[in-house]
Design a protein around this motif. Structure first.
Motif, PDB file in Angstrom:
ATOM      1  N   VAL A  67       0.847  -1.205   0.000  1.00 41.15           N
ATOM      2  CA  VAL A  67       0.000   0.000   0.000  1.00 41.15           C
ATOM      3  C   VAL A  67       0.875   1.246   0.000  1.00 41.15           C
ATOM      4  O   VAL A  67       1.962   1.252   0.570  1.00 41.15           O
ATOM      5  N   ASP A  68       0.389   2.286  -0.646  1.00 44.63           N
ATOM      6  CA  ASP A  68       1.084   3.575  -0.565  1.00 44.63           C
ATOM      7  C   ASP A  68       0.072   4.697  -0.382  1.00 44.63           C
ATOM      8  O   ASP A  68      -1.041   4.645  -0.917  1.00 44.63           O
ATOM      9  N   ALA A  69       0.506   5.711   0.360  1.00 42.43           N
ATOM     10  CA  ALA A  69      -0.344   6.873   0.605  1.00 42.43           C
ATOM     11  C   ALA A  69      -0.589   7.656  -0.684  1.00 42.43           C
ATOM     12  O   ALA A  69      -1.624   8.298  -0.847  1.00 42.43           O
ATOM     13  N   LEU A  70       0.398   7.611  -1.595  1.00 39.05           N
ATOM     14  CA  LEU A  70       0.318   8.367  -2.851  1.00 39.05           C
ATOM     15  C   LEU A  70       0.229   7.358  -3.995  1.00 39.05           C
ATOM     16  O   LEU A  70       0.067   6.162  -3.759  1.00 39.05           O
ATOM     17  N   ARG A  71       0.365   7.841  -5.229  1.00 35.09           N
ATOM     18  CA  ARG A  71       0.519   6.901  -6.342  1.00 35.09           C
ATOM     19  C   ARG A  71       1.988   6.524  -6.450  1.00 35.09           C
ATOM     20  O   ARG A  71       2.863   7.338  -6.131  1.00 35.09           O
ATOM     21  N   VAL A  72       2.262   5.325  -6.919  1.00 35.43           N
ATOM     22  CA  VAL A  72       3.661   4.919  -7.109  1.00 35.43           C
ATOM     23  C   VAL A  72       4.322   5.936  -8.046  1.00 35.43           C
ATOM     24  O   VAL A  72       3.756   6.299  -9.079  1.00 35.43           O
ATOM     25  N   GLY A  73       5.502   6.400  -7.654  1.00 37.35           N
ATOM     26  CA  GLY A  73       6.213   7.405  -8.458  1.00 37.35           C
ATOM     27  C   GLY A  73       6.015   8.813  -7.924  1.00 37.35           C
ATOM     28  O   GLY A  73       6.724   9.731  -8.314  1.00 37.35           O
ATOM     29  N   GLN A  74       5.047   8.984  -7.026  1.00 32.27           N
ATOM     30  CA  GLN A  74       4.852  10.317  -6.435  1.00 32.27           C
ATOM     31  C   GLN A  74       5.606  10.468  -5.114  1.00 32.27           C
ATOM     32  O   GLN A  74       5.831  11.578  -4.649  1.00 32.27           O
ATOM     33  N   GLY A  75       5.980   9.361  -4.497  1.00 32.27           N
ATOM     34  CA  GLY A  75       6.762   9.408  -3.257  1.00 32.27           C
ATOM     35  C   GLY A  75       8.219   9.751  -3.582  1.00 32.27           C
ATOM     36  O   GLY A  75       8.572  10.031  -4.737  1.00 32.27           O
ATOM     37  N   THR A  76       9.067   9.690  -2.561  1.00 32.68           N
ATOM     38  CA  THR A  76      10.465  10.100  -2.770  1.00 32.68           C
ATOM     39  C   THR A  76      11.155   9.260  -3.834  1.00 32.68           C
ATOM     40  O   THR A  76      12.034   9.757  -4.544  1.00 32.68           O
ATOM     41  N   SER A  77      10.762   7.997  -3.958  1.00 28.63           N
ATOM     42  CA  SER A  77      11.401   7.158  -4.979  1.00 28.63           C
ATOM     43  C   SER A  77      11.221   7.746  -6.373  1.00 28.63           C
ATOM     44  O   SER A  77      12.044   7.507  -7.258  1.00 28.63           O
ATOM     45  N   GLY A  78      10.156   8.512  -6.583  1.00 29.37           N
ATOM     46  CA  GLY A  78       9.933   9.144  -7.886  1.00 29.37           C
ATOM     47  C   GLY A  78      10.331  10.604  -7.916  1.00 29.37           C
ATOM     48  O   GLY A  78      10.077  11.291  -8.903  1.00 29.37           O
ATOM     49  N   ARG A  79      10.927  11.097  -6.834  1.00 27.78           N
ATOM     50  CA  ARG A  79      11.276  12.528  -6.780  1.00 27.78           C
ATOM     51  C   ARG A  79      12.777  12.747  -6.794  1.00 27.78           C
ATOM     52  O   ARG A  79      13.252  13.871  -6.644  1.00 27.78           O
ATOM     53  N   ASN A  80      13.546  11.675  -6.854  1.00 24.90           N
ATOM     54  CA  ASN A  80      14.992  11.850  -6.650  1.00 24.90           C
ATOM     55  C   ASN A  80      15.694  12.283  -7.936  1.00 24.90           C
ATOM     56  O   ASN A  80      15.048  12.629  -8.921  1.00 24.90           O
ATOM     57  N   ALA A  81      17.025  12.236  -7.911  1.00 26.26           N
ATOM     58  CA  ALA A  81      17.782  12.744  -9.061  1.00 26.26           C
ATOM     59  C   ALA A  81      17.934  11.697 -10.163  1.00 26.26           C
ATOM     60  O   ALA A  81      18.439  12.005 -11.242  1.00 26.26           O
ATOM     61  N   GLY A  82      17.530  10.466  -9.879  1.00 28.11           N
ATOM     62  CA  GLY A  82      17.551   9.431 -10.914  1.00 28.11           C
ATOM     63  C   GLY A  82      18.915   8.819 -11.166  1.00 28.11           C
ATOM     64  O   GLY A  82      19.185   8.323 -12.259  1.00 28.11           O
ATOM     65  N   PHE A  83      19.796   8.823 -10.143  1.00 32.33           N
ATOM     66  CA  PHE A  83      21.088   8.135 -10.253  1.00 32.33           C
ATOM     67  C   PHE A  83      20.954   6.781  -9.548  1.00 32.33           C
ATOM     68  O   PHE A  83      20.504   6.735  -8.396  1.00 32.33           O
ATOM     69  N   ILE A  84      21.345   5.705 -10.225  1.00 35.65           N
ATOM     70  CA  ILE A  84      21.499   4.432  -9.500  1.00 35.65           C
ATOM     71  C   ILE A  84      23.001   4.242  -9.370  1.00 35.65           C
ATOM     72  O   ILE A  84      23.698   3.868 -10.325  1.00 35.65           O
ATOM     73  N   ILE A  85      23.472   4.537  -8.182  1.00 35.49           N
ATOM     74  CA  ILE A  85      24.912   4.691  -7.976  1.00 35.49           C
ATOM     75  C   ILE A  85      25.536   3.340  -7.640  1.00 35.49           C
ATOM     76  O   ILE A  85      25.094   2.654  -6.716  1.00 35.49           O
ATOM     77  N   ASP A  86      26.542   2.966  -8.405  1.00 36.99           N
ATOM     78  CA  ASP A  86      27.176   1.661  -8.202  1.00 36.99           C
ATOM     79  C   ASP A  86      28.276   1.705  -7.150  1.00 36.99           C
ATOM     80  O   ASP A  86      28.535   0.713  -6.481  1.00 36.99           O
ATOM     81  N   LEU A  87      28.905   2.867  -6.991  1.00 39.07           N
ATOM     82  CA  LEU A  87      30.085   2.938  -6.123  1.00 39.07           C
ATOM     83  C   LEU A  87      29.719   3.407  -4.727  1.00 39.07           C
ATOM     84  O   LEU A  87      28.738   4.129  -4.566  1.00 39.07           O
ATOM     85  N   PRO A  88      30.508   3.044  -3.723  1.00 41.74           N
ATOM     86  CA  PRO A  88      30.257   3.614  -2.396  1.00 41.74           C
ATOM     87  C   PRO A  88      30.330   5.128  -2.513  1.00 41.74           C
ATOM     88  O   PRO A  88      31.202   5.655  -3.210  1.00 41.74           O
ATOM     89  N   HIS A  89      29.415   5.816  -1.861  1.00 43.15           N
ATOM     90  CA  HIS A  89      29.242   7.246  -2.094  1.00 43.15           C
ATOM     91  C   HIS A  89      29.973   8.061  -1.031  1.00 43.15           C
ATOM     92  O   HIS A  89      29.532   9.109  -0.621  1.00 43.15           O
ATOM     93  N   ASN A  90      31.099   7.539  -0.538  1.00 42.20           N
ATOM     94  CA  ASN A  90      31.759   8.235   0.574  1.00 42.20           C
ATOM     95  C   ASN A  90      32.918   9.086   0.087  1.00 42.20           C
ATOM     96  O   ASN A  90      33.842   8.607  -0.549  1.00 42.20           O
TER      97      ASN A  90
END
Ligand SMILES: Cc1cc2nc3c(=O)[nH]c(=O)nc-3n(C[C@H](O)[C@H](O)[C@H](O)COP(=O)(O)OP(=O)(O)OC[C@H]3O[C@@H](n4cnc5c(N)ncnc54)[C@H](O)[C@@H]3O)c2cc1C
Length: 440
Positions: A67-90
C-alpha cells in the motif's frame, strides 16, 4: 492502535512523475472495506517494491498487499535525481575500507542488475542510460577533496577518468567546473517511470493499493492497519516508509528526515541543443561536496538541478520553502548555463532524504513478525532495492552471508530528541552549505 500522525503529501510539482510515460496508467485501487493478507507491506517506494517482488518470487502462494499513501512514483522514490549509484558514495574516505567498499559495490551492482532485468523483461520505458557519473568540483579546495574519492576507486580497482578544464567543458557543455572524476558504472533514469514500471511488473500474488495512507496500525496476531473506509489484517507486517518510518512506532530517535529540492527545466529547443550541446550526450553530475548541487542534462534535453535543504518536523514542505529553493536553483542554473537564462523551470519539488547519524539503515525484525527497512541516506534506489530483496529473503526464512553482512552493518545510531534534533540539523545543514560555497 497507534495513530500515524504525519502522512505523505505531494510537496510541489513532481517533474519526473509529470513527464513519465506511465503517468496515464490506471492506479491501483484504494483500500476500502476489510481485507485479509498473509503479508502487508506499507510503502511502495523502491524498498517496499523490492520486498514485494522478491517475496512473491520465493512464496508464490503467499497473498501480499503493498500500500502507498500516494501513487507509485509520487513518493520520494519518484522525486529523486535518478542516479542508481554503483560505487560507495563516501567522499570522506581518507582511509577507505576496501573490503567493506567492495561489498557495497557488489550489492549496488546487484541492485542495478535486478532493476535492469525487470526493465528489460517488462519493457519499462524510463529513459534508462548507462551514462556513468561525474563527481565534480568548481573550487580548488573541493577539487583537492576529490582525491579521497580517487583513493576509494583505487582501493576497488574501479575504472575512472580525471577530467579538467576544456576537456571537461567539452563533455558537459559548461565551463563551470574545474575538475571532475568520471566513473562509468552509474545508471541515469526517470525514477518515477522506473518505480511505476517495477510496480506494474509485480507478480499476480501481489495486490497494489495506491492513494491509501495507513492512518493507524496495531501490531499483534494479526496486525491491523486502518485506512479511510478500509482495513487490512495480515500475519506479517513490513514497514518501508523511509522518512515516515518513526510514525509507525517501531523505533524512535534513529531517523533524521531532511528535505532537499529539485527543479527540471522545459526541454531545450533543437536550436539551443545544437548551439550549446552539440555532440554532447546526456549526463549526470554530483558535487564533490555533499551539500553541493546535483545536475543532469537529460535525454529529453532538460536540465535538472538539485540543492537546498530544510528540516521539517511535520514531514511536509510549503510554498515558501519551495519558492526559496526555486530561487537558489535559478542562481545555480544561471551560473552554470548563462547562455540559457531564458529557459524556465517547468517543475520544482521537494522530497526527503532519510538520514541516520552513522549512515547505516534500519534493517530489522521486531516481535510478532514485523519487519522494517528505512533510512536510506540518499542512496535508496540501489540500497532500497538490495535491502528490500534481502529483507524478503529473511521473511521467507532464508539465510546467506549477504543477509548476515547487511544485518551486521545496518544498525542506525541514536539521534537526539526534539527540539535538539531540529536545532542540530539546521545548524549542521547551514554550516555544510557555507562550506560547499561555489559547489552550490
Ligand atoms: C531530491 C532528491 C534527490 C535524490 N537523489 C537520489 C539519487 O539520485 N539516487 C538515489 O539512490 N537516491 C536519491 N535520493 C534518495 C532516494 O529517493 C531515497 O533513498 C529512496 O526514495 C528511498 O526509497 P524507499 O522506498 O526506502 O522510500 P520512499 O521512496 O520514501 O518510499 C516510501 C513510501 O512510503 C509511503 N508512505 C509513507 N507513509 C505512509 C503511510 N502512512 N501510508 C502509506 N504509505 C506511506 C510514501 O508515500 C512513499 O511512497 C534522493 C532524494 C531526494 C529527495
Amino acid at each position: 492502535m497507534r495513530k500515524v500522525k504525519n502522512l505523505p503529501a505531494i510537496d510541489g510539482e513532481l517533474g519526473w512523475y509529470e513527464t513519465s510515460p506511465l503517468k496515464q496508467r490506471t492506479p491501483g485501487v484504494r483500500v476500502k472495506g476489510k481485507h485479509e493478507f498473509d503479508v502487508l507491506i506499507v510503502g511502495a517506494g523502491f524498498t517496499g517494491l523490492a520486498v514485494a517482488g522478491r517475496l512473491a518470487e520465493l512464496s508464490p502462494d503467499c497473498k501480499i498487499a503493498i500500500v502507498d499513501a500516494l501513487r507509485v512514483g509520487q513518493g520520494t522514490s519518484g522525486r529523486n535525481a535518478g542516479f542508481i549509484i554503483d560505487l560507495p558514495h563516501n567522499l570522506d574516505a581518507n582511509e577507505p575500507d576496501s573490503i567493506f567498499d567492495r561489498q557495497i559495490y557488489t550489492f549496488n551492482r546487484f541492485a542495478i542488475e535486478r532493476l535492469n532485468g525487470i526493465r528489460q523483461q517488462h519493457q519499462v520505458s524510463c529513459a534508462w542510460q548507462d551514462a556513468g557519473k561525474y563527481m565534480a568540483a568548481r573550487e580548488s579546495k573541493h577539487a583537492k577533496e576529490l582525491a579521497g574519492f580517487v583513493k576509494t576507486l583505487d582501493g576497488l580497482n574501479a575504472p575512472y577518468e580525471v577530467l579538467e578544464g576544456a576537456q571537461l567543458e567539452q563533455r558537459l557543455g559548461t565551463s563551470y567546473y574545474r575538475k571532475a572524476v568520471y566513473t562509468p558504472g552509474n545508471i541515469l533514469m526517470n525514477p518515477a517511470a522506473l518505480a511505476q514500471g517495477v510496480a506494474l511488473a509485480l507478480p499476480a500474488n501481489v495486490t497494489l493499493f495506491e492513494e491509501s495512507p495507513t492512518t493507524a496500525i496495531s501490531y499483534g496476531a494479526p496486525h491491523r492497519a486502518k485506512f479511510l473506509g478500509g482495513e487490512i489484517t495480515a500475519k506479517t507486517a513490513v514497514i518501508c516508509t523511509n522518512s515516515f518510518g518513526e510514525e509507525f512506532g517501531l523505533v524512535q530517535q534513529r531517523l533524521a528526515p531532511v528535505f532537499t529540492y529539485a527543479s527540471l527545466t522545459r526541454p531545450l529547443s533543437e536550436e539551443q541543443a545544437r548551439t550549446y550541446f552539440n555532440g554532447i550526450a546526456s549526463w549526470g553530475l554530483t558535487s564533490a561536496h555533499p551539500a553541493g548541487t546535483t545536475v543532469r542534462y537529460t535525454p529529453d534535453r532538460r536540465i535538472f538541478i538539485r540543492n537546498s535543504f530544510s528540516f521539517e518536523t511535520s514531514l511536509r514542505t510549503d510554498q515558501k520553502k519551495l519558492a526559496k529553493a526555486w530561487a537558489q536553483h535559478r542562481a545555480s542554473f544561471e551560473a552554470r548555463f548563462p547562455q540559457l537564462v531564458e529557459l524556465d523551470f517547468e517543475y520544482t519539488w521537494g522530497g526527503m532524504l532519510c538520514m541516520t547519524m552513522n549512515h547505516q539503515s534500519l534493517f530489522e525484525r521486531f516481535d510478532n513478525d514485523v519487519y522494517s527497512a528505512c533510512g536510506m541516506n540518499g542512496v535508496g534506489v540501489a540500497k532500497g532495492t538490495y535491502l528490500g530483496y534481502y529483507l524478503a529473503e529473511w521473511i521467507a526464512g532464508r539465510s546467506s552471508p549477504e543477509l548476515d553482512f547487511i544485518r551486521q552493518h545496518n544498525q542506525p545510531s541514536w539521534v537526539p530528541p526534539e527540539p535538539l534534533r531540529s536545532v542540530g540539523a539546521r545548524i549542521r545543514l547551514g554550516f555544510e552549505v557555507i562550506r560547499a560555497s561555489g559547489e552550490v
